[in-house]
Design an enzyme around this catalytic site. Structure first.
Site, PDB file in Angstrom:
ATOM      1  N   CYS A 194     -39.405  51.350  22.266  1.00  0.00           N
ATOM      2  CA  CYS A 194     -38.911  52.329  21.484  1.00  0.00           C
ATOM      3  C   CYS A 194     -38.144  53.296  22.602  1.00  0.00           C
ATOM      4  CB  CYS A 194     -39.434  53.252  20.466  1.00  0.00           C
ATOM      5  SG  CYS A 194     -38.569  54.137  19.432  1.00  0.00           S
ATOM      6  N   HIS A 250     -41.328  48.747  17.046  1.00  0.00           N
ATOM      7  CA  HIS A 250     -42.850  49.261  17.541  1.00  0.00           C
ATOM      8  C   HIS A 250     -43.593  48.047  17.289  1.00  0.00           C
ATOM      9  CE1 HIS A 250     -42.231  53.278  18.319  1.00  0.00           C
ATOM     10  NE2 HIS A 250     -41.285  53.380  17.551  1.00  0.00           N
ATOM     11  N   GLU A 303     -46.903  47.596  17.862  1.00  0.00           N
ATOM     12  CA  GLU A 303     -47.802  48.420  17.553  1.00  0.00           C
ATOM     13  C   GLU A 303     -48.072  48.734  15.936  1.00  0.00           C
ATOM     14  OE1 GLU A 303     -45.938  49.671  19.080  1.00  0.00           O
ATOM     15  OE2 GLU A 303     -45.792  52.013  18.879  1.00  0.00           O
TER      16      GLU A 303
END
Lengths: 251, 192
Positions: free
Chosen positions: B76, B174, B176
């Site tokens: 990001c 993202h 994650e």
């Protein structure tokens, strides 16, 4: 293509998930972490946790819960309830929440929206708006829907977007808990005048209600609680249904 | 050991959790020697470009990141800072990738917030990933498509969803926060 989001909301009281009707008559709906994990597996796109009894003494318990949630789930989640200052927001975000949601505090102190968005970016700031149709106008209420603010919902929505909100979580108090469908009229009005995402909330009872709010308004997400908690609408079934209605959805 | 760069941009808890859940040990650090000796480095970030860049420079981390030789993954804002420049705060980036970072035109909702799929994908980072798989994006600025683009997504216009040059990888989304698909991409990086 960007997908519409299905967002289960978990109201938290004393570390349990609870659910009220029209903001009252609260019943137990289980362990929030177990429920959250189930929603991730079922394909929820985001989760919202609202601490409905947040007080200063309980703040520590909430950050502890946020830490546990962050360790267990790998989709974005928002935490709200009693965030009154930049310090409150810091504690929640540092514990692993992706976004914080502010409601009454933003009405009482408009700088709060700007302060948090300056520190973390506007994508971290969700402003929750509770609205009720009163004498021909959609008006904003605060403090769990108990106190009228005199603000018109459309005006307040525009204002919070200018102050730095990254998203609006719009709950119709008239519809909440009724299972009679989302308030498409006010959701449409607001989602057409602001240039930030709007999440529709309050009133989901059937899969058709979700299709309706996505087809009739520019809401990019739809939030519900009890229909998910009590298994009336399984998320995989809902998402498959929305896909057949040509609504962009993540399967 | 996987080093996660500690700086003044957002929280790194989610990245740490995801990497640990994949079975790797992590250290969150801004210590130059630790960064240099880590097996891999992750450069995360949620925040504002110019203040993040200022902080990196003050700590001498800008030079350190550019000179890393092990696999590095920017996420990001981390990815945007690895580019040549960003319109956000008129920021000069690390210049690892040739891409310019621009603001989305206000013809649709900004930020792009939510799950989006890909229109093209290449390279090892995306082993086992299909075009219709969705990842989670939250951003108001985007990297233009350039020769280093390894994944393209479409929002308002086509943009770089991921970049790679030598040992430097970066994703706009993202991993994650992108459920199973994201973990797979992260795992592809960690295995690289």
């Amino acid at each position: 293509m960007l997908k519409k989001r299905i967002i289960p909301c978990l109201d938290i009281k004393d570390n349990r998930t609870v659910k009220g009707i029209n903001f009252e008559n609260i019943i137990d709906a289980g362990d929030p972490i177990e429920l959250a994990k189930r929603y991730v597996i079922e394909g929820a796109d985001e989760l919202v946790f609202l601490d409905i009894t947040a007080t200063q003494e309980k703040r520590k318990t909430l950050t502890e819960l946020v830490r546990k949630i962050a360790a267990e789930i790998n989709i974005p989640f928002t935490v709200g309830g009693g965030i009154n200052s930049l310090e409150d927001a810091n504690a929640i975000i540092d514990s692993g929440a992706d976004k914080i949601s502010v409601n009454s505090a933003a009405i009482l102190n408009r700088n709060l929206i700007t302060e948090i968005s300056k520190q973390y970016g506007n994508q971290c700031v969700v402003v929750a708006i509770d609205t009720k149709f009163v004498d021909g106008e959609w008006m904003v209420f605060r403090s769990g829907g108990k106190i009228p603010t005199g603000l018109k919902a459309v005006d307040w929505a525009k204002k919070v977007a200018n102050l730095g909100a990254g998203e609006i979580l719009l709950t119709s108090m008239n519809n909440d808990g009724t299972k009679a469908g989302f308030a498409c009229d006010i959701t449409k009005q607001i989602s057409e005048v602001v240039s930030i995402p709007v999440i529709a909330s309050g009133g989901a009872g059937t899969m058709e209600h979700f299709a309706e709010v996505f087809q009739e308004t520019k809401a990019t997400g739809a939030l519900a609680a009890s229909v998910f908690h009590f298994g009336q609408i399984p998320i995989p079934e809902l998402k498959n249904y929305l896909k057949t209605q040509n609504i962009p959805i993540r399967i | 050991m996987i080093a996660i760069l500690k700086y003044n941009a957002g929280n790194v808890t989610s990245v740490e959790n995801a990497v640990q859940n994949l079975g790797y040990s992590t250290v969150v650090t801004d210590d130059i020697e630790m960064l240099k000796s880590a097996d891999k480095v992750i450069f995360p970030g949620v925040g504002e470009a110019s203040s993040a860049m200022k902080y990196l420079k003050e700590k001498g981390l800008d030079k350190v990141i550019r000179e890393l030789t092990q696999p590095v993954l920017g996420i990001c804002l981390g990815m945007q800072l690895m580019c040549e420049s960003s319109e956000e705060g008129d920021t000069k980036g690390l210049g690892i990738f040739d891409a310019k970072v621009l603001q989305f035109p206000p013809t649709a909702l900004v930020p792009q917030m939510g799950w989006n799929n890909f229109t093209s994908l290449k390279g090892k980072l995306f082993d086992g990933i299909a075009l219709e798989n969705d990842c989670y994006f939250v951003h108001s600025f985007y990297a233009k498509i350039c020769p280093e683009t390894i994944a393209v997504s479409d929002y308002i216009l086509p943009f770089s969803a991921a970049l790679q040059k030598n040992n430097f990888y970066a994703t706009q989304f993202h991993p994650e926060k992108s459920a199973k698909i994201g973990l797979q991409i992260l795992n592809n990086f960690l295995k690289s």
